[in-house]
Each structure stands twice: as structure tokens, then as C-alpha cells.
Scaffold this motif. Structure first.
Motif, mmCIF file in Angstrom:
data_model
loop_
_atom_site.group_PDB
_atom_site.id
_atom_site.type_symbol
_atom_site.label_atom_id
_atom_site.label_comp_id
_atom_site.label_asym_id
_atom_site.label_seq_id
_atom_site.Cartn_x
_atom_site.Cartn_y
_atom_site.Cartn_z
ATOM 1 N N SER A 34 2.607 4.307 7.963
ATOM 2 C CA SER A 34 1.462 3.512 7.479
ATOM 3 C C SER A 34 0.205 3.783 8.298
ATOM 4 O O SER A 34 0.279 4.232 9.446
ATOM 5 N N ALA A 329 -5.899 -13.315 2.572
ATOM 6 C CA ALA A 329 -5.072 -12.618 1.581
ATOM 7 C C ALA A 329 -4.690 -13.528 0.414
ATOM 8 O O ALA A 329 -4.020 -13.078 -0.518
ATOM 9 N N GLY A 334 -1.285 -13.613 -1.050
ATOM 10 C CA GLY A 334 -0.745 -13.636 0.311
ATOM 11 C C GLY A 334 -0.958 -14.972 0.993
ATOM 12 O O GLY A 334 -1.570 -15.042 2.059
ATOM 13 N N PHE A 340 3.310 -11.553 4.075
ATOM 14 C CA PHE A 340 2.437 -10.531 3.473
ATOM 15 C C PHE A 340 2.358 -9.297 4.386
ATOM 16 O O PHE A 340 2.485 -8.157 3.936
ATOM 17 N N CYS A 341 2.166 -9.529 5.691
ATOM 18 C CA CYS A 341 2.025 -8.403 6.634
ATOM 19 C C CYS A 341 3.345 -7.656 6.828
ATOM 20 O O CYS A 341 3.335 -6.455 7.083
ATOM 21 N N LEU A 344 3.440 -5.499 3.697
ATOM 22 C CA LEU A 344 2.284 -4.625 3.448
ATOM 23 C C LEU A 344 2.573 -3.133 3.695
ATOM 24 O O LEU A 344 2.164 -2.290 2.883
ATOM 25 N N ARG A 347 4.511 -2.030 0.638
ATOM 26 C CA ARG A 347 3.778 -2.133 -0.636
ATOM 27 C C ARG A 347 2.563 -1.226 -0.673
ATOM 28 O O ARG A 347 2.185 -0.709 -1.715
ATOM 29 N N LEU A 387 -4.872 -0.011 0.121
ATOM 30 C CA LEU A 387 -4.841 -1.454 -0.154
ATOM 31 C C LEU A 387 -5.195 -1.735 -1.617
ATOM 32 O O LEU A 387 -4.819 -2.764 -2.172
ATOM 33 N N LEU A 390 -2.598 -2.908 -4.184
ATOM 34 C CA LEU A 390 -1.989 -4.252 -4.206
ATOM 35 C C LEU A 390 -2.197 -4.931 -5.546
ATOM 36 O O LEU A 390 -3.268 -5.131 -5.987
#
Ligand code: PMP
Ligand code: GLN
Length: 390
Positions: A34, A329, A334, A340-341, A344, A347, A387, A390
């Protein structure tokens, strides 16, 4: 972010500290390929002349233990730097101590200045090493919030947090993770609380030169009554974009510095022999060196904040300083930023850190995420592009 489980062997006062969120998230970034906007470190080196000075020092044999308090030219350069930028007068022999980064300075200060059971006021969100230092010292944290979305200091809460056991206040401005520069009024309120209740302030000023939009960093030590009760901490890591060098310092009244030195000598004794002359040289460089770094970071901030908004995050307050932007978020679903993190990287191929990692328990930060913008423009653009998935 780790689930608090009892760690075998670890002393009870340290239970819950686990692995730092930065180590955890950098490992996750590595494992998932990432873009790492979690841990705050630049992806370009600082001034080439400072790097050259460190290489020259290694070649010149500056590779053995430096003196315990730091080499004299560095202590002199730190004192000259505080005089030049803030008009603060310091005796380099008795009022300046070189440390293994700001982290050691702060931990040594808490260990040196607190009795078991003393209370330390932390402004929340806080840098993660502060509660750890308090736990190491067997002291107790008392939390005073910065309130989103503006992240103003709750001055009333500061007043009520002080008790008969309060010994220290740790003040971080410019602030990680919010990117706020505390206002004159907020700093004056902290100073008044310290003077009224005879408290010592430990300041964390590592982002002192990374301040944007024409704002200026104001050291707490410059407020009335504070010079004699403030231990000022900073570091070369952020100023020169060499975070791995770990050369920091603590400055202030000789008795405070002497107390910290007593502890410091049994933590690391010394560190960074060849980096010390390089940082000494760097601190004397022209103003433009300090300003150019801030200009480049402000451009990164804008790129990231615009990008985050374009993909659906809400950015209520643009950071005024430092390496980090906080985004909400919730518009992307989020509402639990920690979950969420964790998802992430899988995703979207981006790593970020939930603001809850800098808090004990705060409902008002539940959906907030910290992103680092101290990266090259193409890296920030790539992160934003990802991002967008998302
Ligand atoms: N304080 C704050 C607010 C930080 O963000 C950091 C990490 N960059 C540190 C202290 C640690 O500084 P150092 O690497 O000099 O120990
Ligand atoms: N200060 C950096 C941050 O806030 C991390 C440094 C560390 O990993 N200890 O991301």
C-alpha cells in the motif's frame, strides 16, 4: 489499534501499550504493497549539505561515544537557534541537553520529574509516546481535549483537570495529529494554569519549522512566568527531514535539564555521534532552508486535502502545520475509523491511521482518519487515485 489483551511478562503498569500504531500500520503497508500515509516520515531526504556533513563526520572518525550532554558545537548551535528564531537565551553548557530524538527527551523528562502517582496533563489527541512515558513513570494521565472540528483547546477542562497531584503538563504545538498551531490565547491559558498551580510544562515543538499560511510557532517558554518552569523539547528529525537520525534536545532552566540528564544517561547514555556535528551545521543554515521545507509541505497538504475531498472525505480544517491532515470518513461509510483503516489497505491500497489511536476514549473522533502528506506529489496523487476506488 490492537485489541487490549493481557501481555504475558509485561509489567502491569505497561499493560495495554502493545505495539505502536505506527509500527503496526507501516508493517501493514509493507505487507499489502500500500501507499503508506500512516507513519509520518518524508520520502525525500533533507538538505544535501547536512547529509554530506554526517558522511564527512563518519569518514573523519567521529564514530565513538560523544559526551553525555551532546557535543559542545551542537549544544551551542541549539542555543543559537533558539536565540535566532525566538529570542530565547540559553546557556549551552547547563541549559541544553542533546537526546535520542524528542521521544527520549520527553520520556526522560516524565521519568525524572514525576513521583509514582503524580498526575500529568496530556492534551488529547496526544502523541502516543506521552501516555507510555506516563505509564513508565508510574504516574497517571489527566486528559484535556482539543474539540473537533476546529480542534480548539477546552480551556475550562484544563482548569478542572488540575489536582493536588498534578506535576506536569505536556503541550504539543504545532500539534500531531490535528495540524493545529495553538493560538496565543490558548498558550496564555496553559501558561496561566502552570503559573497558578506551580506546574512544570514540557513542550513538544518538533514541528516548529513546519508551519504554513504565514502562521508562526510561539514557544510556551516565552510566556510570562514560563521560562523558569518550561522544558522545551524539539528535534532535528522533522526540521531537516531526517527522521531516522534521532537527534533531539531538551532546553530550559539548569535544574530541570540536570534532572532530565540524570535519567537520559541511563536510557541511551548518548547517540548519533556523526549526526551531531551535521545537525549543528544544519541549525546554522540560512532561513530559506527552514522556509523552503515548509513551502513544499504546504503544497503537499493542499494536494492531499483537495484529493481527499474530491474522493468523498470531509476535511473540516486544513492543517496549519506538521505532516498530517485529518479527514472524516463518515461520508464514505467509515463511521468506525479504526475498522475503516484496517480495511483500507485491502480495499484501496492505502494506509492511514485512525485518530482514535491518539485518544483514550472519544466518541467525537470515531470517524476521523489521519493521513500523512510529507510525501512526493506523485505519491500523494497515486494515493488519491487509489482512494477514488472507495
Ligand atoms: N513528537 C511528535 C508530536 C511527533 O510527531 C514525533 C514523531 N515524529 C515525535 C515527537 C518523535 O520525535 P523524534 O523522532 O525526534 O523522537
Ligand atoms: N511521529 C510519527 C507519526 O506521528 C511516527 C514516529 C514513530 O513511529 N514513532 O506518525
Amino acid at each position: 489499534m490492537s485489541v487490549a489483551r493481557r501481555a504475558p511478562h509485561l509489567a502491569s503498569r505497561l499493560q495495554g501499550l502493545g505495539t505502536t500504531v505506527f509500527a503496526e500500520m507501516s508493517a501493514l503497508a509493507e505487507a499489502t504493497g500500500s501507499v503508506n500515509l500512516g507513519q509520518g516520515f518524508p520520502d525525500t531526504d533533507g538538505p544535501v549539505e547536512v547529509a554530506e556533513a554526517a558522511m564527512a563526520a563518519i569518514r573523519d572518525g567521529r564514530n565513538q561515544y560523544p559526551p553525555g550532554p551532546g557535543i559542545a558545537p551542537l549544544r551551542e548551535a541549539i542555543a543559537a537557534h533558539r536565540q535566532r528564531f525566538y529570542g530565547q537565551h540559553l546557556d549551552p553548557d547547563t541549559e541544553v541537553l542533546v537526546t535520542a530524538g524528542a521521544t527520549e527527551a520527553i520520556t526522560a523528562a516524565v521519568l525524572a520529574l514525576c513521583e509514582t502517582g503524580d498526575e500529568v496533563i496530556l492534551i488529547e489527541p496526544y502523541y502516543d509516546s506521552y501516555p507510555a512515558a506516563v505509564a513508565l513513570a508510574g504516574a497517571r494521565p489527566r486528559l484535556v481535549p482539543l474539540r473537533p472540528p476546529s480542534w480548539e483547546l477546552d480551556v475550562d477542562a484544563l482548569g478542572t483537570a488540575v489536582t493536588a497531584r498534578t506535576r506536569l503538563v505536556i503541550v504539543n504545538s504545532p500539534h500531531n495529529p490535528t495540524g493545529r498551531v495553538l493560538t496565543d490565547g490558548e498558550l496564555a491559558a496553559v501558561a496561566a494554569a502552570c503559573v497558578d498551580h506551580d506546574l512544570i510544562a514540557v513542550t513538544d515543538e518538533v514541528y516548529e519549522h513546519l508551519v504554513y499560511d504565514g502562521l508562526r510557532h510561539r514557544p510556551l517558554a516565552g510566556y510570562p512566568g514560563m521560562a523558569e518552569r518550561t522544558l522545551t523539547v524539539s528535534s532535528a528529525g522533522k526540521t531537516f527531514a531526517f527522521t531516522g537520525w534521532k537527534v533531539g534536545w531538551a532546553c530550559g532552566p539548569a535544574p530541570l535539564v540536570a534532572a532530565v540528564r540524570t535519567v537520559k544517561q541511563f536510557l541511551t547514555y548518548v547517540n548519533g555521534a556523526p549526526f551531531q556535528p551535521a545537525v549543528a551545521m544544519g541549525l546554522g543554515l540560512a532561513d530559506s532552508v527552514f522556509c523552503d521545507a515548509a513551502d513544499a509541505l504546504a503544497a503537499g497538504r493542499d494536494l492531499l486535502c483537495d484529493g481527499l475531498v474530491s474522493v468523498g472525505f470531509e476535511v473540516a480544517a486544513r492543517p496549519q502545520a506538521g505532516y498530517f491532515a485529518v479527514a472524516d470518513a463518515a461520508p464514505l461509510g467509515g463511521t468506525d475509523a479504526a475498522a475503516f483503516c484496517r480495511e483500507l489497505p485491502h480495499r484501496a491500497g492505502v494506509v492511514a491511521i485512525p485518530v482514535s489511536a491518539f485518544c483514550e476514549r472519544r466518541d467525537d473522533v470515531a470517524s476521523l482518519v489521519r493521513f500523512a502528506f510529507c510525501k512526493r506529489p506523485q505519491v500523494l496523487e497515486e494515493a488519491v487515485r487509489r482512494l477514488g476506488r472507495l
